[in-house]
Design a protein around this motif. Structure first.
Motif, PDB file in Angstrom:
ATOM      1  N   GLY A   2       0.619  -1.227  -0.202  1.00  0.00           N
ATOM      2  CA  GLY A   2      -0.264   0.311  -0.196  1.00  0.00           C
ATOM      3  C   GLY A   2       1.043   1.292   0.113  1.00  0.00           C
ATOM      4  N   TYR A   6       0.330   4.609  -2.048  1.00  0.00           N
ATOM      5  CA  TYR A   6       0.159   5.841  -0.754  1.00  0.00           C
ATOM      6  C   TYR A   6       1.315   7.046  -1.197  1.00  0.00           C
ATOM      7  CZ  TYR A   6      -5.154   4.920  -0.595  1.00  0.00           C
ATOM      8  OH  TYR A   6      -6.261   4.072  -0.802  1.00  0.00           O
ATOM      9  N   PHE A  20      -7.119  12.225  -4.056  1.00  0.00           N
ATOM     10  CA  PHE A  20      -7.905  11.254  -3.841  1.00  0.00           C
ATOM     11  C   PHE A  20      -8.584  11.046  -3.853  1.00  0.00           C
ATOM     12  CE2 PHE A  20      -3.917  11.055  -0.858  1.00  0.00           C
ATOM     13  CZ  PHE A  20      -3.465   9.733  -1.206  1.00  0.00           C
ATOM     14  N   GLY A  23     -13.346  10.229   0.326  1.00  0.00           N
ATOM     15  CA  GLY A  23     -14.043   8.975   1.635  1.00  0.00           C
ATOM     16  C   GLY A  23     -14.761   8.688   1.835  1.00  0.00           C
ATOM     17  N   TRP A  28     -10.661   6.714   4.846  1.00  0.00           N
ATOM     18  CA  TRP A  28      -9.370   7.093   3.931  1.00  0.00           C
ATOM     19  C   TRP A  28      -9.623   7.209   2.501  1.00  0.00           C
ATOM     20  CZ3 TRP A  28      -4.423   8.459   5.010  1.00  0.00           C
ATOM     21  CH2 TRP A  28      -3.639   8.150   4.550  1.00  0.00           C
ATOM     22  N   GLY A  29      -9.187   8.270   1.685  1.00  0.00           N
ATOM     23  CA  GLY A  29     -10.123   8.164   0.255  1.00  0.00           C
ATOM     24  C   GLY A  29      -9.002   7.085  -0.468  1.00  0.00           C
ATOM     25  N   GLN A  30      -9.709   6.818  -1.210  1.00  0.00           N
ATOM     26  CA  GLN A  30      -9.262   5.600  -2.190  1.00  0.00           C
ATOM     27  C   GLN A  30      -8.491   6.925  -3.394  1.00  0.00           C
ATOM     28  OE1 GLN A  30     -11.851   2.943  -4.658  1.00  0.00           O
ATOM     29  NE2 GLN A  30     -12.827   4.981  -5.510  1.00  0.00           N
ATOM     30  N   PRO A  31      -7.483   6.231  -4.277  1.00  0.00           N
ATOM     31  CA  PRO A  31      -6.756   7.379  -5.676  1.00  0.00           C
ATOM     32  C   PRO A  31      -8.374   7.472  -6.683  1.00  0.00           C
ATOM     33  CG  PRO A  31      -5.338   5.666  -5.585  1.00  0.00           C
ATOM     34  CD  PRO A  31      -6.332   4.897  -4.023  1.00  0.00           C
ATOM     35  N   SER A  32      -7.954   8.971  -6.333  1.00  0.00           N
ATOM     36  CA  SER A  32      -8.838   9.324  -8.034  1.00  0.00           C
ATOM     37  C   SER A  32      -8.148   8.824  -9.267  1.00  0.00           C
ATOM     38  CB  SER A  32      -8.720  10.904  -7.932  1.00  0.00           C
ATOM     39  OG  SER A  32      -7.442  11.856  -8.160  1.00  0.00           O
ATOM     40  N   TRP A  36      -4.301   7.932  -9.887  1.00  0.00           N
ATOM     41  CA  TRP A  36      -3.603   6.293 -10.509  1.00  0.00           C
ATOM     42  C   TRP A  36      -2.643   6.751 -11.206  1.00  0.00           C
ATOM     43  CZ3 TRP A  36      -3.351   2.463  -8.192  1.00  0.00           C
ATOM     44  CH2 TRP A  36      -4.395   2.052  -6.956  1.00  0.00           C
TER      45      TRP A  36
END
Length: 63
Positions: A2, A6, A20, A23, A28-32, A36
């Motif tokens: 991870g 991150y 990000f 979330g 915790w937000g995932q990658p935008s 990516w």
């Protein structure tokens, strides 16, 4: 594993880039999509540098 995603994103986030997605409920937000793409670009660069170093040292000789 991870951290390989991150860690670069946190650097880009400090530069003010929206890397990000939001979330759920402030988590915790995932990658935008931009995140990516930047992660892919960073790792493409890392792999390119490693392969170039191996090629110049003779580790990638054709057999």
């Amino acid at each position: 594993m991870g951290g390989s995603v991150y860690a670069p994103l946190m650097v880009f986030q400090t530069l003010g880039l929206p890397v990000f997605a939001r979330g759920e409920s402030g988590g915790w937000g995932q990658p935008s999509l931009l995140g990516w793409l930047l992660v892919a670009a960073v790792w493409w660069g890392v792999v390119s540098l490693v392969l170039r170093a191996w090629a110049s040292s003779g580790l990638l000789k054709s057999r």
